[in-house]
Write an enzyme that holds these catalytic residues in place. Structure first.
Site, PDB file in Angstrom:
ATOM      1  N   ASP A   1     -57.270 -33.034 -43.895  1.00 24.37           N
ATOM      2  CA  ASP A   1     -58.409 -32.467 -43.174  1.00 24.37           C
ATOM      3  C   ASP A   1     -57.972 -32.264 -41.721  1.00 24.37           C
ATOM      4  O   ASP A   1     -57.459 -33.200 -41.093  1.00 24.37           O
ATOM      5  CB  ASP A   1     -59.611 -33.410 -43.221  1.00 24.37           C
TER       6      ASP A   1
ATOM      7  N   ASP B   1     -70.564 -29.743 -53.248  1.00 27.17           N
ATOM      8  CA  ASP B   1     -70.669 -30.891 -52.340  1.00 27.17           C
ATOM      9  C   ASP B   1     -72.045 -31.511 -52.569  1.00 27.17           C
ATOM     10  O   ASP B   1     -73.056 -30.842 -52.359  1.00 27.17           O
ATOM     11  CB  ASP B   1     -70.537 -30.431 -50.886  1.00 27.17           C
TER      12      ASP B   1
END
Length: 230
Positions: A9, A128
């Site tokens: 990330d 998500d």
């Protein structure tokens, strides 16, 4: 066999790992290209990248992603802020093999329709979710239920679905106990991320017919570093 895929990330040019996506939490790992080179040296041929800045409309890290693409991975999945066919094509031109999108299905269906039609064999949709609800716009808003989202995706010819369990993302507190129910409803390639802590979690995901598990905090803290498949 279920494959293990390390994640990188990126925020403000650094590799980070947040807790439930909250800025300022978790750990700063360092130079993303060096992190990727280390992952490659351990024998992983796939990496999952999230451009957090692009996801939050705070710029992008495309030059870094292009650098990672030159390392030699067979597969590189990239998500975060990909909201147009133009950006998707630009990412693919860097050497990325798969694009990951999420909110766009709910915020700009027309663009998602176009993307799935033109790039479907290279497109993953990330559901998500937390407590049965699909989360969008940086996990700040609820959209449909997970079941409804799965039903919507059956209308599209895409490469696969990634289940991202936001409740436990970055915490190593364990996987979603309902994943086998969700997984059974998807007949495409299936990935999972969120809360993975140890080998037992990986084995549960394998039993749930998940094809690849994306690891972050458990990889960087060492508990699953070097584990490539189960």
């Amino acid at each position: 066999m279920m494959y293990v895929v390390p994640s990188i990330d990126i925020s403000q040019g650094k590799a980070v790992k947040r807790v439930r996506g909250v800025k300022g939490t978790g750990i700063i790992i360092g130079d993303p290209i060096k992190v990727a080179e280390n992952i490659y040296s351990l024998g992983y041929d796939t990496v999952h990248i999230v451009d957090l800045d692009a996801a939050e409309n705070l710029g992008n890290n495309e030059e870094i992603i292009a650098g990672i693409a030159r390392i030699g991975f067979k597969r590189i999945e990239v998500g975060g802020g990909i909201r147009s066919i133009e950006k998707a094509n630009r990412m693919l031109s860097l050497g990325i093999t798969e694009i990951v999108v999420s909110s766009i299905l709910f915020t700009n269906k027309e663009e998602f329709d176009k993307m799935s039609e033109l790039l479907g064999d290279r497109l993953f949709f990330s559901i998500d979710y937390c407590e049965g609800k699909t989360l969008i716009k940086g996990w700040k808003e609820e959209a449909k239920s997970v079941d409804e989202t799965i039903s919507l995706l059956k209308n599209y010819d895409i490469k696969g679905v990634i289940f991202t369990y936001v409740c436990n993302e970055g915490t190593k507190k364990g996987i979603d106990e309902n994943i086998s129910i969700y997984s059974s409803r998807v007949n495409k390639l299936k990935g999972y991320a969120g809360g993975i802590n140890n080998i037992n979690d990986l084995l549960k995901l394998k039993e749930s017919k998940i094809d690849f598990a994306i690891v972050g905090m458990s990889f960087y803290s060492g508990s699953l570093k070097g584990v490539k498949y189960v």
